[in-house]
Design an enzyme around this catalytic site. Structure first.
Site, short mmCIF file in Angstrom:
data_model
loop_
_atom_site.label_atom_id
_atom_site.label_comp_id
_atom_site.label_asym_id
_atom_site.label_seq_id
_atom_site.Cartn_x
_atom_site.Cartn_y
_atom_site.Cartn_z
N ILE A 62 0.83 -1.20 0.00
CA ILE A 62 0.00 0.00 0.00
C ILE A 62 0.87 1.25 0.00
CG2 ILE A 62 -1.78 1.28 1.25
CD1 ILE A 62 -2.64 -1.49 2.43
N ASP A 85 10.29 1.96 7.01
CA ASP A 85 9.76 0.60 7.02
C ASP A 85 10.75 -0.27 7.78
OD1 ASP A 85 7.52 -1.05 5.21
OD2 ASP A 85 9.23 -2.26 5.84
N ALA A 134 -4.73 2.45 8.23
CA ALA A 134 -4.09 1.19 8.61
C ALA A 134 -4.77 0.54 9.80
CB ALA A 134 -2.61 1.42 8.88
N ARG A 135 -4.47 1.02 11.00
CA ARG A 135 -5.00 0.43 12.24
C ARG A 135 -5.25 1.54 13.24
NH1 ARG A 135 -5.40 -3.26 9.45
NH2 ARG A 135 -4.86 -5.46 9.71
N ASP A 184 -9.77 6.10 8.46
CA ASP A 184 -10.70 5.10 7.94
C ASP A 184 -10.86 3.95 8.93
OD1 ASP A 184 -12.35 4.01 5.82
OD2 ASP A 184 -10.73 2.59 5.38
N GLU A 233 -15.50 0.05 16.15
CA GLU A 233 -16.15 0.41 14.89
C GLU A 233 -17.60 -0.03 14.94
OE1 GLU A 233 -13.80 -1.20 11.67
OE2 GLU A 233 -12.28 0.38 11.89
N HIS A 238 -14.29 2.58 7.37
CA HIS A 238 -13.46 1.43 7.03
C HIS A 238 -13.75 0.96 5.60
CE1 HIS A 238 -10.93 -1.84 9.16
NE2 HIS A 238 -10.64 -1.81 7.88
N GLY A 274 -11.54 1.35 2.99
CA GLY A 274 -10.31 1.28 2.19
C GLY A 274 -10.34 0.19 1.14
#
Length: 317
Positions: A157, A176, A234-235, A259, A264, A282, A284
């Protein structure tokens, strides 16, 4: 003519009638939908799983108790990347293989991340709701060209987001844990350390796996340039919501677009109600193409996992 290889429970809401799922029947399995078009209740889930060998799983929690009530279950295949809702320790103890489709939604999530950056830079939700209300609301925006995008995570991504940002004329600095040295896109791109990314990121986009504690906390936010934009597709666990709310209130952050939430849906909170917050539900990986890729991959993984397992089993009854 031939006996069934066993039953497979299918729960993703998008799976009913999907061509990829029909391949499970073609492969010799009986397919059961405990709650077509809906997320199953725990009771529906356990009742249907009791005699299933395979499970094509959606977003519903899969607990130790549920797994213990499924003595024939050998393979769980998720139609997406995340397995946060699955008790992986219990699955491992019970000898149940858990498979997922990690790259299937990469393009959808990357495009949403870029969309949220643009929405934040130009206050698009405010602009659109103003017109819808019969008003003429205008907020001065910023241009992304010439600014620095920081990426936390540069996998499938993050690399897609980097290419689009570079095409827009941004500089990109990426952190990363396992940087791919072969990724050398055209434009001003470099891998660097997390602190360097935070120091430079006028826009910061998160594409990292879940963390034990938030990566973006008060200390991280204080490192970032004033007036930065934060995007999280992501999270939820990567971000300290209270610290972000304080940064929005002080103007340290121009905007936060997310997102992902915990829980949720999040309901009404001081963060979701803040005028500089942009939230999406959410979505994505919720594109036609991502859903098709994820479903096809999940079915492939499930058939392969069950077939390879069956080769090691005695003849089934």
């Amino acid at each position: 003519m031939t006996h069934s290889h066993g039953r497979i429970m299918v729960t993703p809401r998008s799976a009913v009638g999907h061509p990829a799922v029909e391949r499970l029947a073609d492969a010799g399995y009986d397919v059961v939908f405990p709650a077509p078009g809906a997320v199953p209740t725990p009771q529906q889930q356990r009742a249907a799983l009791a005699d299933c060998v395979g499970y094509l799983a959606g977003i519903e929690p899969i607990t130790r108790e549920t797994l213990a009530a499924a003595p024939k279950l050998r393979v769980i295949s998720r139609n997406g990347t995340g397995a946060d809702a699955i008790d992986l320790d219990a699955a491992a103890e019970l000898g149940i293989e858990v498979l997922r489709a990690p790259a299937a939604n990469a393009q959808g999530v990357a495009e949403l991340a870029v969309g949220l950056m643009l929405a934040a830079a130009r206050s698009l939700p405010f602009a659109a709701s103003s017109i819808a209300a019969g008003e003429w609301g205008r907020r001065q925006g910023i241009e992304l060209a010439g600014r620095t995008l920081g990426l936390v995570g540069a996998g499938q991504i993050g690399r897609r987001v980097a290419r689009v940002a570079l095409a827009l004329g941004m500089r990109v600095r990426a952190y990363d844990a396992y940087p791919d040295a072969s990724f050398r896109p055209d434009g001003d791109f470099a891998f660097t350390g997390l602190d360097d990314v935070l120091d430079q990121a006028q826009v910061l986009s998160l594409h990292a796996p879940p963390a034990a504690r938030p990566l973006i906390d008060r200390t991280a936010l204080e490192r970032m340039p004033r007036g930065a934009v934060l995007v999280n597709t992501a999270r939820a666990s990567l971000v300290d919501d209270d610290a972000v709310l304080a940064a929005l209130q002080s103007g340290a952050l121009r905007a936060y677009a997310a997102d992902v939430f915990d829980p949720e849906p999040p309901g009404r909170t001081p963060l979701t109600q803040h005028p500089a917050f942009i939230g999406t539900a959410h979505i994505g990986g919720f594109t036609e193409e991502s859903v098709d890729r994820a479903m096809a991959a999940a079915v492939d993984h499930l058939i392969h996992g069950l077939d390879s397992g069956r080769a090691r089993l005695p003849d089934e009854q």
